[in-house]
Enzyme design. Structure first.
Site, PDB file in Angstrom:
ATOM      1  N   HIS A   1      39.066  25.068  44.787  1.00  0.00           N
ATOM      2  CA  HIS A   1      38.291  26.052  45.544  1.00  0.00           C
ATOM      3  C   HIS A   1      36.960  26.342  44.832  1.00  0.00           C
ATOM      4  O   HIS A   1      35.901  26.375  45.459  1.00  0.00           O
ATOM      5  CB  HIS A   1      39.101  27.339  45.700  1.00  0.00           C
ATOM      6  CG  HIS A   1      38.449  28.355  46.584  1.00  0.00           C
ATOM      7  ND1 HIS A   1      38.260  28.165  47.924  1.00  0.00           N
ATOM      8  CD2 HIS A   1      37.902  29.569  46.305  1.00  0.00           C
ATOM      9  CE1 HIS A   1      37.641  29.221  48.444  1.00  0.00           C
ATOM     10  NE2 HIS A   1      37.418  30.074  47.469  1.00  0.00           N
TER      11      HIS A   1
ATOM     12  N   SER B   1      32.324  38.088  22.585  1.00  0.00           N
ATOM     13  CA  SER B   1      31.934  39.476  22.791  1.00  0.00           C
ATOM     14  C   SER B   1      30.714  39.805  21.958  1.00  0.00           C
ATOM     15  O   SER B   1      30.712  39.622  20.729  1.00  0.00           O
ATOM     16  CB  SER B   1      33.091  40.401  22.404  1.00  0.00           C
ATOM     17  OG  SER B   1      32.602  41.729  22.293  1.00  0.00           O
ATOM     18  N   GLY B   2      29.691  40.307  22.621  1.00  0.00           N
ATOM     19  CA  GLY B   2      28.487  40.733  21.933  1.00  0.00           C
ATOM     20  C   GLY B   2      28.659  42.067  21.225  1.00  0.00           C
ATOM     21  O   GLY B   2      27.738  42.559  20.584  1.00  0.00           O
TER      22      GLY B   2
ATOM     23  N   GLU C   1      35.836  35.348  26.601  1.00  0.00           N
ATOM     24  CA  GLU C   1      34.427  35.082  26.325  1.00  0.00           C
ATOM     25  C   GLU C   1      34.020  35.721  25.002  1.00  0.00           C
ATOM     26  O   GLU C   1      34.573  36.756  24.608  1.00  0.00           O
ATOM     27  CB  GLU C   1      33.572  35.668  27.464  1.00  0.00           C
ATOM     28  CG  GLU C   1      32.109  35.240  27.391  1.00  0.00           C
ATOM     29  CD  GLU C   1      31.184  36.071  28.282  1.00  0.00           C
ATOM     30  OE1 GLU C   1      31.703  36.846  29.112  1.00  0.00           O
ATOM     31  OE2 GLU C   1      29.954  35.955  28.119  1.00  0.00           O
TER      32      GLU C   1
ATOM     33  N   ARG D   1      32.788  35.421  39.204  1.00  0.00           N
ATOM     34  CA  ARG D   1      33.152  36.006  40.495  1.00  0.00           C
ATOM     35  C   ARG D   1      34.466  35.396  41.006  1.00  0.00           C
ATOM     36  O   ARG D   1      35.115  35.982  41.851  1.00  0.00           O
ATOM     37  CB  ARG D   1      32.026  35.818  41.525  1.00  0.00           C
ATOM     38  CG  ARG D   1      30.740  36.571  41.166  1.00  0.00           C
ATOM     39  CD  ARG D   1      31.003  38.074  41.105  1.00  0.00           C
ATOM     40  NE  ARG D   1      31.691  38.523  42.287  1.00  0.00           N
ATOM     41  CZ  ARG D   1      31.094  38.811  43.427  1.00  0.00           C
ATOM     42  NH1 ARG D   1      29.785  38.776  43.496  1.00  0.00           N
ATOM     43  NH2 ARG D   1      31.788  39.173  44.467  1.00  0.00           N
TER      44      ARG D   1
ATOM     45  N   ARG E   1      31.124  25.477  44.330  1.00  0.00           N
ATOM     46  CA  ARG E   1      30.074  25.300  43.323  1.00  0.00           C
ATOM     47  C   ARG E   1      29.477  23.901  43.294  1.00  0.00           C
ATOM     48  O   ARG E   1      28.481  23.670  42.620  1.00  0.00           O
ATOM     49  CB  ARG E   1      30.608  25.705  41.945  1.00  0.00           C
ATOM     50  CG  ARG E   1      31.087  27.154  41.865  1.00  0.00           C
ATOM     51  CD  ARG E   1      30.039  28.157  42.371  1.00  0.00           C
ATOM     52  NE  ARG E   1      30.543  29.544  42.357  1.00  0.00           N
ATOM     53  CZ  ARG E   1      29.807  30.588  42.699  1.00  0.00           C
ATOM     54  NH1 ARG E   1      28.562  30.451  43.122  1.00  0.00           N
ATOM     55  NH2 ARG E   1      30.328  31.800  42.670  1.00  0.00           N
TER      56      ARG E   1
ATOM     57  N   ASP F   1      44.441  27.076  37.673  1.00  0.00           N
ATOM     58  CA  ASP F   1      45.284  26.033  38.248  1.00  0.00           C
ATOM     59  C   ASP F   1      44.461  25.160  39.192  1.00  0.00           C
ATOM     60  O   ASP F   1      43.372  25.531  39.631  1.00  0.00           O
ATOM     61  CB  ASP F   1      46.512  26.641  38.944  1.00  0.00           C
ATOM     62  CG  ASP F   1      46.161  27.402  40.198  1.00  0.00           C
ATOM     63  OD1 ASP F   1      45.585  26.814  41.122  1.00  0.00           O
ATOM     64  OD2 ASP F   1      46.466  28.605  40.249  1.00  0.00           O
TER      65      ASP F   1
END
Lengths: 267, 267, 267, 267
Positions: B178, B91-92, B89, B81, B183, B172
């Site tokens: 942030h 890939s399936g 990532e 998000r 998180r 960065d």
């Protein structure tokens, strides 16, 4: 939805061109994420306030504003440092630029302690005259170069930073709030603050609930460091603080959250 | 510059792949904007702290981190998000996905007051066994579908959200801070917080000065609303607060700024 | 401005929630940049076509769409790789997720040459039954875990990638065209292409002139490499190509530009 | 990793400050997404070329460049329209700006047909002298205003667009290629093209494989519209085109793809 132009500085303006969504659109998007709905304006206000103070920013992105702005180049250079927006500006390659320059009523003095700031007026008619003469001379050269057949993209090299330009600015409310936070700040140059004020006026009228929460939690709030919070913890008791907050109208989860910022979550 | 993988959860990890710049790079970029330079580490620390507490964020964008991460899909869904990063990532569609699933040591209970949260452990071996059986059954079906010739892009429809995946994440430092702010928060789901902690460890080691300022002003700071500031103004005197702040080591412009947050700028 | 939901897949949909601007808004913004104005629809179409084929993308950013979408998780995972949009999605931490799963009419076979693709139908009722059983078993476990008091954020770990979710998606037209270019491509997975088609239908209805130019120059255009252009240069004469282009209706600057792509600018 | 400054225009430069990753980093990231790896430089080149021509852009985002640039304001105004980068520029609020101005060797004439362009030199020493005098007069006024105590942020209003400024520019390779595509174009103003050339030189030296594919497929490629492709389809046979492409070295999937662009996929 188009609005009248709000005059800014001596020849500039901000005009609302279009807007997508309002306070209801924020609530509507939040409802998708966080489940079933609120009905009354009071509940909407409470939800929007919750989103704002917990920095749940995505619902505010669901509202979009488009402005038409006329501003001097040195203001525009600061403005365009904000990258989360769409922009279309007059091109000095396509068009001959008009002889419109920002002429302040008075200069401000260099601030003594704040390296980037100014303070107080400098009553000096000669200084203002120097600026006016320089801009007129620059424009005369611009015109002469065009007459000689110099390309517009090169002739403009001579034009100064107080030249007016125009642009369209489209930005979502979340990023617009960020722009306003920075540009309404006393640290911002006075001229861009005048533009920020005009935009704030428009935003306030269109999303009054979001604006109220922005004012309360962001614009007139302040971020305290760990050390500052620790100092407050040593100076206050939860009871004392709770009473003072209550007297100012805080209750429920807002009161609880306020206490936790200084005294931490209750065991 | 590559680091060892830091284990996270039962089978995941975070590994530093590459990094561009360090505390010096922040200072170097700030010096371009704000003029001539600092020399000592102490001056660098003061400049970085100034940038952080005044939210002059652009110099922090001049440092870039690249991580290799292995995490379950439900964590990755939260992670992605964040839009201000580059990502690659597995890939399936291209590859058969491995039968690796996140199996928590214990489930957490649904929180009573916090709609989105959890609290306390739920000692229930049967519940954990249900998850394990379900994920294995899902993977058996996945394999059967592949055997039958079903396209990988469709066979994966059956796989659950605790499946592990891997990705590269490049971001960065400003945007990484942030990410960490959100998180590392107690509101974040415990599993993604574990990843944030591993990343925080790496960031802290590479930009110790920036990290210290981030902790002080952002991570362990708190934003107080206008009303909360007003309550404090009524409860304290500048003298009292100044003394408490001084006892905690604040002086000079930091002290002045701290006072102004509550009592406003001096006339 | 709200539209009816367009059904997609077995249980999904795309619904227009709001839109800011239309073809006129593109022209209006371009006029700011490139000077005085067009009046007729025909002139507007020509200007929009010019902007599209010269990749003057900023005026297209001045139109904004907001959709409400219901789609399976594996589609959403592809969708959210597009970062230039605003999104609010149902949270499985806040709400119990519904037992709605994507059940294809038929599986597709793994493509033989295209590693990431599929081709042809696989008539295999047993395979479809396996998926349905697996998803139902997963949902039964999800419900059991919730009953036992497991937090929603953890119980969802067992849910598979064909689960439906819902989200709001807000994006400007320039970035939406980019999304459509990639997701209408035969390389995109069939399921997300179905969503792209529904969105295309809505976009086409709202900005018909921009859509026509997008189809002509981007969607059904092709980028030829230097070597491919060189091969064409050796096979054709400008006269021959000009005649063929003219027969298809090209003239003026479009004809000139087409010739220059292969034969270079005239001396 | 720091490089020497490459001189641009009369007083400007581009200097590489830092770089993260190289051709191998592109391959490494692609391998995460698309599965097991390539080993030889030749295989790396083929993979990178595949990524470039299929617009699989994310692996190119995994390489990051940081430049130090000195350029005139009118160039910087064009430059900063690119929003996908990090930037720190000298602030005229903090520092007194130096009297360094871009003085072209010659002016270019206004183009007759291209509204935004220029063409040919205008041999006119008087025109150049006008610019030089105007810039010097502007700087004299700037200094006088500063002497009088006018704030730096206001005194600068008089300075013209050919004033030099400096900034740091950090951007990933994918977005840098986009910048170069636009700014190396003959449509770009000559001055910014000179900067783009200096950057291109640096990029080429650091990621030679990616650069070669960028040149072949993007920089010297061209996007043909549906109508243009149709015209070609009518003029050529697949056999003829295949032979011409083969003679230029194309084979395998590149040859197949080239044919499909004009003649469509084979049944």
């Amino acid at each position: 939805m188009e609005g009248d132009a709000i005059p800014v500085l001596d020849k500039g303006f901000v005009r609302l061109v279009d807007v997508m969504g309002d306070d209801r659109a924020i609530v509507q998007a939040a409802r998708v994420s966080y489940g079933e709905g609120t009905r009354t304006v009071r509940e909407d206000a409470a939800l929007i306030d919750y989103l704002m103070r917990h920095r749940h920013t995505s619902p505010f992105e669901m509202v979009e504003f488009k402005f038409h702005v006329k501003a001097p180049l040195f203001v525009v250079r600061q403005w365009f440092r904000h990258r989360t927006a769409s922009v279309n500006e007059i091109s000095g390659r396509y068009s001959v630029l008009k002889d419109e320059f920002y002429e302040p009523n008075a200069f401000r003095r260099q601030a003594k302690r704040n390296k980037q700031g100014s303070e107080g007026e400098l009553a000096d008619e000669e200084a203002l005259a120097l600026l006016r003469e320089a801009e007129r001379e620059a424009y005369r050269v611009y015109e002469k170069l065009l007459e000689k057949g110099v390309a517009r993209e090169m002739a403009r090299l001579v034009l100064p930073l107080n030249l007016y330009t125009e642009f369209y600015w489209k930005q979502d409310l979340h990023n617009l709030f960020h722009f306003l936070k920075l540009r309404l700040s006393p640290d911002a140059q006075w001229e861009i603050r005048e533009y920020a004020k005009a935009i704030a006026e428009i935003v306030k009228a269109h999303v009054p609930l979001a604006w109220a929460s922005f004012e309360e939690h962001v614009l007139h709030g302040a971020t305290l460091s760990r050390t500052e919070l620790k100092a407050l913890e040593g100076l206050l008791t939860p009871e004392l603080y709770e009473k003072a907050l209550g007297a100012l109208g805080l209750s429920g989860s807002r009161l609880k959250e306020a206490l936790e910022k200084i005294f931490g979550p209750k065991a």
